[in-house]
Design an enzyme around this catalytic site. Sequence first.
Site, short mmCIF file in Angstrom:
data_model
loop_
_atom_site.label_atom_id
_atom_site.label_comp_id
_atom_site.label_asym_id
_atom_site.label_seq_id
_atom_site.Cartn_x
_atom_site.Cartn_y
_atom_site.Cartn_z
N ASP A 196 0.70 -1.24 -0.18
CA ASP A 196 -0.05 0.17 -0.10
C ASP A 196 0.90 1.24 0.12
O ASP A 196 1.99 1.30 0.27
CB ASP A 196 -1.01 0.01 1.07
N ASP A 218 8.41 4.14 -1.38
CA ASP A 218 7.72 3.72 -0.14
C ASP A 218 6.31 2.99 -0.62
O ASP A 218 5.48 3.58 -0.78
CB ASP A 218 7.54 5.02 0.76
N GLU A 253 0.13 -1.18 5.69
CA GLU A 253 1.35 -0.66 6.72
C GLU A 253 0.96 0.59 6.92
O GLU A 253 1.38 1.30 8.05
CB GLU A 253 2.58 -0.97 6.14
N ASP A 296 13.24 -5.37 7.34
CA ASP A 296 12.16 -4.35 6.87
C ASP A 296 12.49 -3.05 6.38
O ASP A 296 13.64 -2.48 6.43
CB ASP A 296 11.17 -4.36 8.03
#
Length: 555
Positions: A184, A218, A252, A279
């Site tokens: 997302d 991102d 997230e 991560d």
Amino acid sequence: MTTNSSISNGNTFCTFISSDENINKQSDKQRNTVDFPNHSCFACAWKEEQLRIAAIQQSHGKNKKPSSSERILQHMADALLPSSPSSSDEGLVKPSQSPLNCREIKYASLLSHAIQCKTISHDDPSLNNESKKELLKLHRLLQESFPTLYKKFPPEVVNDYSLLFKISGQDKSRPPIMLCSHLDVVPAGNDNSNATWKFDPFGGCIQEGIVWGRGAIDNKHNVISQLGALEEILSAGTLPKRKTYVAIGHDEEIQGYDGARFLAKRLETENVKFEFILDEGTMCVSGAIPGYKEPVALIGCAEKGYMNVELTVSGSGGHSSAPPLNEDNPMTVMSKAIIALESNHVLPHFQKNTAFRNTLEYIADKVAFPFSFIFTNFWFFGSLFKHILVRASNGAAASIRTTTVVTKIYGGDKINSIPTNVKAYVNHRVHPNDSIEEILYHDRKVINDKRVQLKLMEGSLKPSPITNHKTSKGFRVIEKAVNIVFGFISAPSLCVGNTDTRWYWDFSDNIFRFSPVPLALSETSMFHGFNERISIKTLTCMVDFYKEVLLKCDD
């Protein structure tokens, strides 16, 4: 990448984008960056054109690698006669006219397609229905783009939209590792307006060696590079050194309650413990370390906590023509409370073994004088340097203390009425050396007004456990991979944002937040901001980085 385009009447159409409506929405600005046919999928048309150019260049020998002597001469020329600086030198994501190879073209096209999937996570759940369709579209893109991975180790779909891959390793006797990313993205702007973007934020524009759009850094770049690394490893007929999990959440950006939380529940059923977890997080940043100009890979070994505090002031109200004499106007009381909070910061932490001090001490022998001398003598300079840091920049201050910022204020219904109820909301990012309880006590103490009611809101997150970089094998693996692929030095750091790792604390003592992306400090504003972008060279280097981690984690 398995192409999903077809040629018809000289035009290129992408069946993945799925409709002429989406194709025709390609902006004129985007379509005109190169001479493509009208009404084409930009990513597919760009890919075909670049592959055609690459084939021509290869036939003419233009991709011939320079000899050793040529490289030495070029290095000497660069050293003796450096090129004059230009405006583009301010950042590391620079336009490039260099020819692309087939591998670079493939990953750029894939990221462009992924950006065109509008997998937006809104705070208002009612706005996410359309995004669910886009998530399924992105699922299909990934499946078609990484056929070997999906054939040999198909992912488990968790809670409809998140993905969990489990890839066998060469050594079954050692604990597995886990990579994480998310599908997302945040909206393109406060009103989802495109006005301040150079290109359509969901157009996946590719221009001068750069891929533009929401998700470029991102976090769709990590999704593609992690799966791309595994696809290349498996296609070569081998396996990662250790069994590898890849956990890809789908929400997230709204704290992972439906994604990573459910992935964690699935992992609990296996009673698995990972050697390390990697991560998204801090990056390879230039300009962040005093006395060192080149990028430093800041490997997040801890993550700040998160808390919201609601402030409420109530009063009797009244007409604006007769305001109270005793300063009992709720708006006035609230204003003073806000001023008190933002004028009395939480005390900074720079004592021994705190996060940012660890960062500076770790690379003390790499920085220029006088910083090298200061960084090795914080027993003497530490107190002074702490006071310098809180004044140096927003980022420096945030790295050594809990931050405080008022984000919302509500009050008043009419311009000629004194409000009866005023609310304000304060967001804190909690430093690992503080606690949520201590920060709430700090707020009450500095406001020092019983008329202001403070309430800790739901959803608070305490600071993460701290990974010991001195003893962690995972830290050495990441550090070595960065040096091999990028040539950068590394340092432990503090991740000031929050990631999906909040749901994985019980699965490893070694959790890292790091994205292998070189950026100038000024370029970090792209995160959740405008003109998000990544260079194609960096994207393929990310694939190489993850291959290093997966293939050499026991070397």
